[in-house]
Scaffold this motif. Structure first.
Motif, mmCIF file in Angstrom:
data_model
loop_
_atom_site.group_PDB
_atom_site.id
_atom_site.type_symbol
_atom_site.label_atom_id
_atom_site.label_comp_id
_atom_site.label_asym_id
_atom_site.label_seq_id
_atom_site.Cartn_x
_atom_site.Cartn_y
_atom_site.Cartn_z
ATOM 1 N N ILE A 140 -24.152 -35.518 -29.529
ATOM 2 C CA ILE A 140 -23.099 -34.694 -28.934
ATOM 3 C C ILE A 140 -23.474 -34.389 -27.487
ATOM 4 O O ILE A 140 -24.583 -33.918 -27.208
ATOM 5 N N TYR A 141 -22.550 -34.683 -26.588
ATOM 6 C CA TYR A 141 -22.720 -34.362 -25.164
ATOM 7 C C TYR A 141 -21.704 -33.289 -24.824
ATOM 8 O O TYR A 141 -20.503 -33.547 -24.781
ATOM 9 N N CYS A 142 -22.168 -32.067 -24.630
ATOM 10 C CA CYS A 142 -21.275 -30.953 -24.328
ATOM 11 C C CYS A 142 -21.244 -30.740 -22.817
ATOM 12 O O CYS A 142 -22.301 -30.603 -22.193
ATOM 13 N N TYR A 143 -20.045 -30.710 -22.261
ATOM 14 C CA TYR A 143 -19.919 -30.682 -20.803
ATOM 15 C C TYR A 143 -18.670 -29.926 -20.379
ATOM 16 O O TYR A 143 -17.797 -29.621 -21.189
ATOM 17 N N ASP A 144 -18.609 -29.637 -19.095
ATOM 18 C CA ASP A 144 -17.383 -29.145 -18.461
ATOM 19 C C ASP A 144 -17.225 -29.959 -17.181
ATOM 20 O O ASP A 144 -18.186 -30.074 -16.411
ATOM 21 N N PRO A 145 -16.041 -30.557 -16.942
ATOM 22 C CA PRO A 145 -15.891 -31.416 -15.759
ATOM 23 C C PRO A 145 -16.077 -30.675 -14.436
ATOM 24 O O PRO A 145 -16.325 -31.303 -13.406
ATOM 25 N N MET A 146 -15.982 -29.327 -14.458
ATOM 26 C CA MET A 146 -16.182 -28.550 -13.234
ATOM 27 C C MET A 146 -17.540 -27.844 -13.213
ATOM 28 O O MET A 146 -17.762 -26.922 -12.422
ATOM 29 N N TRP A 160 -23.840 -28.658 -12.515
ATOM 30 C CA TRP A 160 -25.060 -29.256 -13.080
ATOM 31 C C TRP A 160 -24.717 -30.540 -13.860
ATOM 32 O O TRP A 160 -25.532 -31.460 -13.935
ATOM 33 N N CYS A 161 -23.508 -30.604 -14.435
ATOM 34 C CA CYS A 161 -23.059 -31.849 -15.093
ATOM 35 C C CYS A 161 -22.919 -32.969 -14.049
ATOM 36 O O CYS A 161 -23.235 -34.127 -14.328
ATOM 37 N N TRP A 162 -22.440 -32.620 -12.864
ATOM 38 C CA TRP A 162 -22.332 -33.592 -11.758
ATOM 39 C C TRP A 162 -23.732 -34.053 -11.347
ATOM 40 O O TRP A 162 -23.967 -35.245 -11.133
ATOM 41 N N LEU A 206 -23.987 -24.803 -28.663
ATOM 42 C CA LEU A 206 -23.971 -25.552 -27.395
ATOM 43 C C LEU A 206 -23.288 -24.673 -26.343
ATOM 44 O O LEU A 206 -22.098 -24.791 -26.078
ATOM 45 N N ASN A 207 -24.063 -23.777 -25.766
ATOM 46 C CA ASN A 207 -23.503 -22.741 -24.887
ATOM 47 C C ASN A 207 -23.781 -22.972 -23.415
ATOM 48 O O ASN A 207 -23.310 -22.218 -22.572
ATOM 49 N N SER A 208 -24.575 -23.986 -23.091
ATOM 50 C CA SER A 208 -24.830 -24.280 -21.675
ATOM 51 C C SER A 208 -24.435 -25.728 -21.413
ATOM 52 O O SER A 208 -24.440 -26.556 -22.326
ATOM 53 N N PHE A 209 -24.094 -26.009 -20.173
ATOM 54 C CA PHE A 209 -23.564 -27.342 -19.849
ATOM 55 C C PHE A 209 -24.342 -27.926 -18.673
ATOM 56 O O PHE A 209 -24.571 -27.215 -17.701
ATOM 57 N N PRO A 210 -24.739 -29.193 -18.775
ATOM 58 C CA PRO A 210 -24.569 -30.054 -19.948
ATOM 59 C C PRO A 210 -25.560 -29.695 -21.057
ATOM 60 O O PRO A 210 -26.597 -29.093 -20.801
ATOM 61 N N SER A 211 -25.210 -30.058 -22.292
ATOM 62 C CA SER A 211 -26.107 -29.932 -23.443
ATOM 63 C C SER A 211 -26.066 -31.231 -24.228
ATOM 64 O O SER A 211 -25.017 -31.875 -24.306
ATOM 65 N N LEU A 212 -27.194 -31.571 -24.806
ATOM 66 C CA LEU A 212 -27.279 -32.720 -25.707
ATOM 67 C C LEU A 212 -27.870 -32.265 -27.035
ATOM 68 O O LEU A 212 -28.854 -31.516 -27.054
ATOM 69 N N ALA A 213 -27.280 -32.719 -28.131
ATOM 70 C CA ALA A 213 -27.829 -32.413 -29.452
ATOM 71 C C ALA A 213 -27.533 -33.586 -30.377
ATOM 72 O O ALA A 213 -26.468 -34.207 -30.298
#
Length: 208
Positions: free
Chosen positions: A6-12, A15-17, A172-179
């Motif tokens: 699972i890759y948890c992200y927000d496009p904005m 840190w994901c960028w 998964l409360n921080s972005f990005p997160s991997l699990a």
């Protein structure tokens, strides 16, 4: 039984960028496991900030601009700081998350994610605005009118909010997160923003 990364992200999420180049390398390194049906990758939207038409306060603008500067200096990530001078920022990432949710149905979630990031971080456009998101949809080959209708449907039915609730339930409360999800066991994968190999090793170890 295939495991799910699972890759948890927000496009904005800035840190994901910053994580994007390493995430691309990690996905390529996992391709053998994906081809062998041992692993699937499941994107999940995190939803940093709810819908809002309120202009962003100056202190938050300065804080976020400082975060961009921090990421640029630590990771070498490119940012267009004109955004803070020319755009009218709002603390609202749900519209951009919905755009990725809508694009998922046509297999274009990753393309939408990247289009939003590039519009925001490189071209100083505001992904809180529907106009920007429609431009992104058109850019990746989606029909803008159909896209706008589906965006409204996703909002009316609160489909994004359901997914965000699922992410919270998984911790998964921080972005990005991997699990890594194997059966009912969820194993968090510690992030390395500059080298994909430690994450690759952690995933392989959990799979074995």
């Amino acid at each position: 039984m295939a495991a799910t990364l699972i890759y948890c992200y927000d496009p904005m999420c800035s840190w994901c960028w910053g994580f994007r180049p390493t995430w691309i390398k990690l996905q390529k390194a996992l391709q053998d496991l994906i081809d062998a049906d041992q692993l699937t990758i499941q994107p999940m939207l995190g939803g940093l900030a709810i819908d809002s038409d309120v202009a962003m306060p100056d202190d938050m603008k300065h804080k976020l601009e400082g975060t961009w500067q921090n990421i640029q200096s630590s990771l070498g990530t490119e940012f267009n700081f004109d955004f803070w001078k020319t755009a009218a920022p709002r603390r609202s990432t749900y519209p951009a998350c919905r755009a990725c949710y809508v694009a998922r149905d046509t297999g274009l979630e990753e393309e939408m994610y990247h289009a939003i990031q590039e519009a925001y971080y490189l071209h100083a456009k505001n992904p809180s605005d529907l106009d920007t998101l429609m431009e992104c949809a058109e850019h990746i080959g989606m029909n803008p009118e159909g896209f706008q209708k589906t965006m409204q449907h996703v909002k009316n039915e609160q489909l994004l909010e359901e997914e965000i609730e699922q992410a919270r339930h998984l911790g998964l409360n921080s972005f990005p997160s991997l699990a890594l999800l194997i059966g009912n066991t969820l194993t968090p994968i510690p992030l390395d923003y500059q080298d994909h190999s430690s994450m690759l090793n952690a995933i392989k170890k959990a799979l074995s």
